[in-house]
Design a protein around this motif. Structure first.
Motif, short mmCIF file in Angstrom:
data_model
loop_
_atom_site.label_atom_id
_atom_site.label_comp_id
_atom_site.label_asym_id
_atom_site.label_seq_id
_atom_site.Cartn_x
_atom_site.Cartn_y
_atom_site.Cartn_z
N GLU A 336 0.83 -1.21 0.00
CA GLU A 336 0.00 0.00 0.00
C GLU A 336 0.86 1.26 0.00
OE1 GLU A 336 -3.57 2.06 2.64
OE2 GLU A 336 -2.42 0.37 3.45
N TYR A 337 1.94 1.24 0.79
CA TYR A 337 2.81 2.40 0.87
C TYR A 337 3.68 2.53 -0.39
CZ TYR A 337 1.29 1.88 5.67
OH TYR A 337 0.51 1.74 6.79
N GLN A 338 4.07 1.41 -0.95
CA GLN A 338 4.82 1.45 -2.20
C GLN A 338 3.97 2.06 -3.32
OE1 GLN A 338 6.05 -2.62 -2.83
NE2 GLN A 338 7.21 -2.70 -0.90
N ASP A 339 2.68 1.76 -3.29
CA ASP A 339 1.77 2.35 -4.27
C ASP A 339 1.69 3.87 -4.09
OD1 ASP A 339 -0.43 2.15 -6.33
OD2 ASP A 339 -1.56 3.03 -4.66
N LEU A 340 1.71 4.34 -2.85
CA LEU A 340 1.70 5.79 -2.61
C LEU A 340 2.98 6.44 -3.14
CD1 LEU A 340 0.20 6.06 1.00
CD2 LEU A 340 -0.87 6.75 -1.16
N VAL A 341 4.11 5.77 -2.98
CA VAL A 341 5.36 6.31 -3.51
C VAL A 341 5.30 6.40 -5.03
CG1 VAL A 341 7.83 5.90 -3.76
CG2 VAL A 341 6.73 5.53 -1.55
N ARG A 342 4.80 5.34 -5.67
CA ARG A 342 4.69 5.37 -7.14
C ARG A 342 3.75 6.50 -7.58
NH1 ARG A 342 4.76 -0.33 -6.49
NH2 ARG A 342 2.47 -0.38 -6.44
N SER A 343 2.64 6.66 -6.88
CA SER A 343 1.70 7.73 -7.23
C SER A 343 2.34 9.10 -7.04
CB SER A 343 0.43 7.62 -6.36
OG SER A 343 -0.23 6.39 -6.60
N PHE A 344 3.12 9.23 -6.00
CA PHE A 344 3.82 10.50 -5.74
C PHE A 344 4.78 10.83 -6.88
CE2 PHE A 344 7.57 12.67 -4.02
CZ PHE A 344 7.00 13.79 -3.43
N LEU A 345 5.57 9.84 -7.30
CA LEU A 345 6.54 10.07 -8.37
C LEU A 345 5.84 10.35 -9.70
CD1 LEU A 345 9.12 7.27 -7.42
CD2 LEU A 345 9.40 9.75 -7.14
N GLU A 346 4.74 9.67 -9.96
CA GLU A 346 4.00 9.92 -11.21
C GLU A 346 3.40 11.32 -11.23
OE1 GLU A 346 1.15 6.80 -11.31
OE2 GLU A 346 2.63 5.22 -11.80
N ARG A 347 2.81 11.73 -10.12
CA ARG A 347 2.22 13.07 -10.07
C ARG A 347 3.30 14.16 -10.13
NH1 ARG A 347 -3.15 13.15 -8.49
NH2 ARG A 347 -2.96 15.26 -7.66
N ALA A 348 4.50 13.84 -9.63
CA ALA A 348 5.58 14.82 -9.66
C ALA A 348 6.07 15.11 -11.07
CB ALA A 348 6.75 14.33 -8.80
N GLU A 349 5.76 14.23 -12.01
CA GLU A 349 6.15 14.48 -13.40
C GLU A 349 5.31 15.59 -14.03
OE1 GLU A 349 5.79 10.79 -15.42
OE2 GLU A 349 7.47 9.82 -14.35
N ASP A 350 4.13 15.85 -13.48
CA ASP A 350 3.24 16.87 -14.04
C ASP A 350 3.33 18.21 -13.31
OD1 ASP A 350 2.25 14.99 -15.86
OD2 ASP A 350 0.81 14.25 -14.37
N ALA A 369 -7.10 6.77 7.88
CA ALA A 369 -7.93 7.71 7.11
C ALA A 369 -7.89 7.38 5.63
CB ALA A 369 -7.44 9.14 7.34
N TRP A 370 -8.94 7.76 4.90
CA TRP A 370 -9.03 7.57 3.45
C TRP A 370 -8.76 6.11 3.07
CZ3 TRP A 370 -10.54 11.52 0.20
CH2 TRP A 370 -10.48 12.82 0.70
N SER A 371 -9.33 5.18 3.78
CA SER A 371 -9.03 3.77 3.54
C SER A 371 -9.91 3.13 2.47
CB SER A 371 -9.17 2.98 4.85
OG SER A 371 -10.48 3.14 5.39
N ALA A 372 -11.01 3.76 2.11
CA ALA A 372 -11.90 3.16 1.11
C ALA A 372 -11.26 3.23 -0.27
CB ALA A 372 -13.24 3.89 1.10
N PRO A 373 -11.22 2.11 -1.01
CA PRO A 373 -10.62 2.14 -2.36
C PRO A 373 -11.26 3.17 -3.29
CG PRO A 373 -10.96 -0.12 -1.63
CD PRO A 373 -11.65 0.75 -0.62
N ALA A 374 -12.56 3.42 -3.12
CA ALA A 374 -13.23 4.38 -4.00
C ALA A 374 -12.75 5.81 -3.77
CB ALA A 374 -14.75 4.30 -3.78
N ASP A 375 -12.11 6.06 -2.62
CA ASP A 375 -11.66 7.42 -2.30
C ASP A 375 -10.22 7.69 -2.77
OD1 ASP A 375 -14.05 7.94 -1.10
OD2 ASP A 375 -13.35 7.48 0.94
N ARG A 376 -9.58 6.71 -3.42
CA ARG A 376 -8.16 6.84 -3.71
C ARG A 376 -7.84 8.10 -4.51
NH1 ARG A 376 -4.46 5.77 -7.66
NH2 ARG A 376 -2.41 5.00 -6.96
N ASP A 377 -8.56 8.35 -5.60
CA ASP A 377 -8.24 9.49 -6.45
C ASP A 377 -8.42 10.81 -5.70
OD1 ASP A 377 -7.61 7.81 -8.51
OD2 ASP A 377 -9.56 7.98 -9.52
N ARG A 378 -9.52 10.92 -4.94
CA ARG A 378 -9.74 12.15 -4.18
C ARG A 378 -8.69 12.32 -3.08
NH1 ARG A 378 -13.92 13.22 -1.14
NH2 ARG A 378 -14.65 11.07 -0.89
N PHE A 379 -8.28 11.19 -2.51
CA PHE A 379 -7.23 11.21 -1.48
C PHE A 379 -5.94 11.78 -2.05
CE2 PHE A 379 -3.81 8.38 0.44
CZ PHE A 379 -3.59 9.22 1.53
#
Length: 392
Positions: A336-350, A369-379
């Motif tokens: 789960e945390y590795q996914d957050l790191v990947r998302s961070f690096l991807e968003r940093a490209e923009d 907090a923000w544990s529901a999968p449906a909330d991921r994008d908003r999170f």
């Protein structure tokens, strides 16, 4: 995961051995001949040490900083050459935190912080002088004198023809410095002494860093690129001389050769300044940060050791998370945390992101907090908003 570098023999910052031993090597080291200063410490003045709230704030902010090998090389180069360190990079990459890391690692006491704005001038960092307060205090002292009252209105006595002395006072006019006949003693006391200038002077963060002391202080000059165009040039003389003159004290040097004034740490410190000059004995550890909003003149750049900080990669981010939050995100059970790191690096490209935004995201997930999968994008959109770009 990136391997941490083995400490090199010549490193002081992040080197081998206890902080006290490395700091002793720093203090006892031989400076370049052109960076050897002659200030004499005031033995009655003790700068803040590694105790108290100010030190705890410095230690807490800097203790978990994760420098790369290249960063350690450059920082130690600046320490040995006794030159200012100019750190450039995008917001959020840890430029300011590095100053706290140096202070914490070498146990140099609380960091002196000088934030820069477009209105900042050199004197703001050197010293503060409350001239208006001093004048007001002088006026109050006059009022406090016993028996003082304004002189009564007098009608000049017209002298007889030929009695007036050309160019002299009219007969009956009080002569300055004398008590008119019939006036009681104390009606016109002597003028009050002007209050000592010492209580209205206080050294700024740069001035405090330049005091001669047993160990160098760490001074953070934050966001120098926001300054007026003249400030970098004005700093050159101070950096080269390792000291400066306080004109208000220099003018009084004959009457008061040594004056005890406050510091940026403590307005009641009472550190002695002789002949109006503050002169360091050891050049402070000066860290200047810049977000790259402007260029600096070559004369300024050549007097600084320069370090550019890039955004951290996956390996360094993992080390930062482990140091700051105590979480190992490299294991199989940390997907789960590795996914957050990947998302961070991807968003940093923009657009630019700060490392503490990733720490915030992981801290929220640790708290459930923000544990529901449906909330991921908003999170992600909430905690990883771009600092620059059209969506900032």
């Amino acid at each position: 995961m990136e391997a941490q570098a083995v400490a090199k023999d010549w490193w002081l910052y992040q080197g081998a051995g206890p902080a006290e031993e490395r700091r002793a090597r720093l203090e006892a080291g031989t400076p370049p001949p052109w960076r050897d200063f002659t200030g004499v410490p005031d033995r009655s003045y003790g700068p803040p040490g590694c105790t108290g709230e100010a030190w705890e704030r410095t230690r807490r902010r800097g203790v978990d900083y994760v420098p790369d090998e290249a960063e350690k090389d450059v920082v130690n180069t600046a320490l040995l050459l006794r030159r200012p360190l100019l750190i450039t990079g995008k917001p959020g990459v840890g430029k300011s935190t590095l100053a706290y890391s140096i202070a914490a690692d070498l146990a140099l006491g609380p960091v002196l912080h000088w934030p820069i704005t477009s209105r900042t001038v050199l004197r703001d960092g050197l010293y503060l002088y409350d001239a208006i307060g001093r004048l007001q205090e002088a006026g109050l002292e006059q009022v406090r004198l016993p028996g003082l009252r304004p002189p009564a209105a007098r009608v000049p006595v017209v002298p007889a023809p030929g009695a007036a002395v050309p160019g002299g006072p009219l007969p009956g006019t009080p002569v300055p410095g004398t008590r008119p006949p019939g006036e009681p003693d104390g009606a016109y006391p002597p003028p009050a002494a002007v209050p000592s200038i010492a209580r209205y002077l206080r050294l700024g963060p740069l001035g405090t860093a330049l005091l001669p002391q047993g160990r160098p202080r760490v001074l953070l000059i934050d966001e120098i690129d926001k300054s007026d165009i003249d400030l970098p040039g004005d700093l050159l003389t101070v950096f080269e001389d390792g000291g400066f003159v306080i004109p208000e004290l220099a003018r009084l040097a004959k009457e008061e050769p040594t004056v005890a004034i406050g510091t940026d740490d403590d307005p009641d410190a009472g550190v002695a300044v002789t002949q109006g000059r503050v002169q360091c004995s050891y050049f402070p550890v000066v860290i200047l940060t810049s977000n790259g909003e402007r260029d600096f003149p070559p004369a300024f750049l050549r007097r600084c050791v320069r370090l550019h900080l890039d955004a951290p990669g996956p390996g360094k981010l993992a080390r930062i998370v482990r140091g700051r939050l105590g979480v190992d995100i490299t294991g199989e059970d940390a997907a789960e945390y590795q996914d957050l790191v990947r998302s961070f690096l991807e968003r940093a490209e923009d657009g630019d992101l700060a490392t503490d935004q990733l720490l915030n995201a992981i801290q929220l997930r640790l708290a459930g907090a923000w544990s529901a999968p449906a909330d991921r994008d908003r999170f992600l959109a909430t905690v990883m908003q771009h600092l620059t770009g059209p969506t900032a």
